[in-house]
Design a protein around this motif. Structure first.
Motif, short mmCIF file in Angstrom:
data_model
loop_
_atom_site.label_atom_id
_atom_site.label_comp_id
_atom_site.label_asym_id
_atom_site.label_seq_id
_atom_site.Cartn_x
_atom_site.Cartn_y
_atom_site.Cartn_z
N GLY A 195 -19.36 -17.77 -0.54
CA GLY A 195 -19.22 -16.77 -1.60
C GLY A 195 -20.43 -16.64 -2.51
N ARG A 196 -21.41 -17.51 -2.34
CA ARG A 196 -22.61 -17.46 -3.18
C ARG A 196 -23.70 -16.62 -2.50
NH1 ARG A 196 -21.75 -21.78 -6.84
NH2 ARG A 196 -19.62 -21.31 -7.42
N VAL A 197 -24.55 -16.03 -3.34
CA VAL A 197 -25.70 -15.26 -2.84
C VAL A 197 -26.98 -15.91 -3.34
CG1 VAL A 197 -26.87 -13.03 -2.85
CG2 VAL A 197 -24.36 -13.11 -2.87
N ALA A 198 -27.88 -16.18 -2.42
CA ALA A 198 -29.16 -16.80 -2.79
C ALA A 198 -30.32 -15.92 -2.35
CB ALA A 198 -29.28 -18.17 -2.13
N ILE A 199 -31.34 -15.87 -3.21
CA ILE A 199 -32.63 -15.28 -2.82
C ILE A 199 -33.60 -16.44 -2.62
CG2 ILE A 199 -34.59 -13.89 -3.57
CD1 ILE A 199 -32.71 -12.28 -5.36
N VAL A 200 -34.31 -16.44 -1.50
CA VAL A 200 -35.35 -17.45 -1.28
C VAL A 200 -36.67 -16.72 -1.04
CG1 VAL A 200 -36.09 -19.45 0.06
CG2 VAL A 200 -33.64 -18.94 -0.15
N THR A 201 -37.62 -16.89 -1.94
CA THR A 201 -38.93 -16.27 -1.72
C THR A 201 -39.78 -17.17 -0.82
OG1 THR A 201 -40.08 -17.22 -3.63
CG2 THR A 201 -38.82 -15.19 -4.02
N ASN A 256 -41.28 -18.47 6.46
CA ASN A 256 -41.89 -19.60 7.18
C ASN A 256 -41.51 -20.91 6.50
OD1 ASN A 256 -43.97 -18.40 9.18
ND2 ASN A 256 -44.38 -17.27 7.30
N GLY A 257 -41.80 -22.00 7.20
CA GLY A 257 -41.86 -23.33 6.61
C GLY A 257 -40.65 -23.76 5.79
N ILE A 258 -40.93 -24.27 4.61
CA ILE A 258 -39.90 -24.85 3.75
C ILE A 258 -38.87 -23.79 3.34
CG2 ILE A 258 -39.51 -25.88 1.47
CD1 ILE A 258 -42.29 -27.27 1.83
N GLY A 259 -39.35 -22.58 3.02
CA GLY A 259 -38.43 -21.52 2.60
C GLY A 259 -37.49 -21.11 3.71
N ALA A 260 -37.99 -21.06 4.95
CA ALA A 260 -37.13 -20.74 6.09
C ALA A 260 -36.07 -21.81 6.26
CB ALA A 260 -37.98 -20.60 7.35
N ASN A 316 -37.56 -19.92 -6.16
CA ASN A 316 -38.96 -19.52 -6.26
C ASN A 316 -39.78 -20.47 -5.39
OD1 ASN A 316 -39.02 -17.33 -8.21
ND2 ASN A 316 -38.32 -18.84 -9.71
N ASN A 317 -40.00 -20.06 -4.16
CA ASN A 317 -40.61 -20.95 -3.18
C ASN A 317 -41.94 -20.41 -2.62
OD1 ASN A 317 -40.39 -23.15 -0.94
ND2 ASN A 317 -40.57 -21.21 0.17
N ARG A 358 -24.17 -16.90 -15.94
CA ARG A 358 -24.24 -18.00 -14.98
C ARG A 358 -25.37 -17.74 -14.00
NH1 ARG A 358 -21.07 -21.93 -12.53
NH2 ARG A 358 -21.49 -22.10 -10.31
N GLY A 359 -25.98 -18.79 -13.50
CA GLY A 359 -27.01 -18.64 -12.47
C GLY A 359 -27.80 -19.92 -12.33
N LYS A 360 -28.48 -20.03 -11.19
CA LYS A 360 -29.32 -21.20 -10.92
C LYS A 360 -30.67 -20.74 -10.42
CE LYS A 360 -25.52 -24.31 -9.64
NZ LYS A 360 -25.81 -25.62 -10.20
N VAL A 361 -31.71 -21.39 -10.95
CA VAL A 361 -33.07 -21.15 -10.47
C VAL A 361 -33.61 -22.49 -9.96
CG1 VAL A 361 -35.40 -20.39 -11.09
CG2 VAL A 361 -33.41 -19.35 -12.21
N VAL A 362 -34.23 -22.44 -8.79
CA VAL A 362 -34.83 -23.65 -8.23
C VAL A 362 -36.28 -23.33 -7.85
CG1 VAL A 362 -34.67 -25.45 -6.47
CG2 VAL A 362 -32.57 -24.32 -7.29
N ASN A 363 -37.20 -24.07 -8.45
CA ASN A 363 -38.62 -23.80 -8.22
C ASN A 363 -39.23 -24.85 -7.29
OD1 ASN A 363 -38.53 -21.67 -10.05
ND2 ASN A 363 -38.98 -23.01 -11.79
#
Ligand SMILES: NC(=O)c1ccc[n+]([C@@H]2O[C@H](COP(=O)([O-])OP(=O)(O)OC[C@H]3O[C@@H](n4cnc5c(N)ncnc54)[C@H](O)[C@@H]3O)[C@@H](O)[C@H]2O)c1
Length: 267
Positions: free
Chosen positions: A13-19, A23-27, A96-97, A141-146
């Motif tokens: 049920g969660r939605v994530a954006i991965v920049t 490739n690599g770690i983000g993939a 933010n990757n 509400r929200g989460k950011v991971v750098n």
């Protein structure tokens, strides 16, 4: 994609954006998040790479869409957020990757190199966080991971501009944790160590940019002696921490940097 799909549903049920997820770690982040039930926006400046990762997730039964984005351009970042809201109806987590590596001796680092690495690695984090936070604030509400780095805490002489950019990511992690906490938003960092990805293809070159030898892993192996666990990492080593920081299990953690480096930087 470099990580196997799991079987959990911690992020259903969660939605994530991965920049930088083409490739690599983000993939690996995108694959692991999808395996836990998240709908994942695979965002990258390389639209074909993003589409490839999104298609792989879909083929494995996950929910995913590809978004072409340049994290250094606010208009492009706004369009990314609009595309994800139109496609999935919400955003819960921003990774933010996206990043670029620069190996250049301190004394020869140029203004152009400095601006490039600071723009993608530093400014990109600021812009994406600002634009996604606008949505997070409306829902409280929200989460950011750098994606930080060992360089955020321990810069080396041959990576001066890169290390400065990653120190800026850690600083932005701290400042945005303070700025966004009143809105129910957490911000944390992951600090990968030496992780075998395309980023390290640069290490396969000498100071003039010429390719040295045939095996890019040789340059990586040079770094192994600085790692307590005596091996370089894989994107799959880092992805479980991404899942943790996207999940409810991390709700009472903010402003922290979790190193995933096999024991390089001892904090
Ligand atoms: N590989 C390592 O050893 C290591 C260690 C510490 C931190 N990191 C960080 O991890 C992150 C991912 O690196 P990686 O090793 O997977 O590298 P990678 O080169 O495999 O992936 C980086 C991705 O970022 C994308 N990108 C670059 N500029 C962009 C822009 N302006 N807008 C959108 N996307 C852009 C690239 O197209 C690429 O797909 C980076 O922030 C990097 O600094 C990597």
């Amino acid at each position: 994609m470099t990580v196997d799909q799991g079987t959990g549903q911690r992020l259903r049920g969660r939605v994530a954006i991965v920049t930088g997820a083409g490739n690599g770690i983000g993939a690996a982040f995108a694959g692991a998040l999808a395996a836990e039930g998240a709908a994942v926006a695979v965002a990258d400046i390389d639209g074909d790479a993003a589409q490839g990762v999104a298609s792989t997730i879909q083929e494995r039964g996950g929910r995913s869409l590809a978004v072409q984005v340049d994290v250094t351009d606010r208009g492009s970042v706004r369009a990314m957020v609009s595309t994800v809201l139109a496609g999935f109806g919400d955003v819960d987590v921003l990774f933010n990757n996206a990043g670029v590596l620069l190996k250049e001796p301190y004394l020869s680092t140029t203004e152009q190199q400095w601006h490039k690495v600071m723009e993608v690695n530093g400014l990109g984090v600021l812009l994406c966080t600002q634009e996604v936070a606008r949505h997070f604030i409306t829902k409280g509400r929200g989460k950011v991971v750098n994606t930080c780095s060992t360089s955020s805490r321990s810069p080396s002489a041959h990576f001066a501009a890169y290390a400065a950019s990653k120190a800026s990511v850690l600083s932005l992690t701290h400042s945005s944790a303070r700025a966004l906490a009143p809105y129910g938003i957490t911000v944390n960092g992951i600090g990968p160590g030496i992780i075998q990805t395309n980023l390290w293809s640069e290490m396969h070159r000498d100071e003039s940019g010429s390719v040295v030898g045939d095996d890019p892993t040789v340059a990586l192996d040079d770094y192994t002696s600085s790692i307590l666990l005596r091996r370089v990492g894989t994107p799959g080593d880092v992805a479980p921490t991404a899942v943790f920081l996207a999940s409810d299990d991390s709700d009472y953690i903010t402003g922290q940097l979790i190193m995933v480096d096999g024991g390089i930087v001892l904090q």
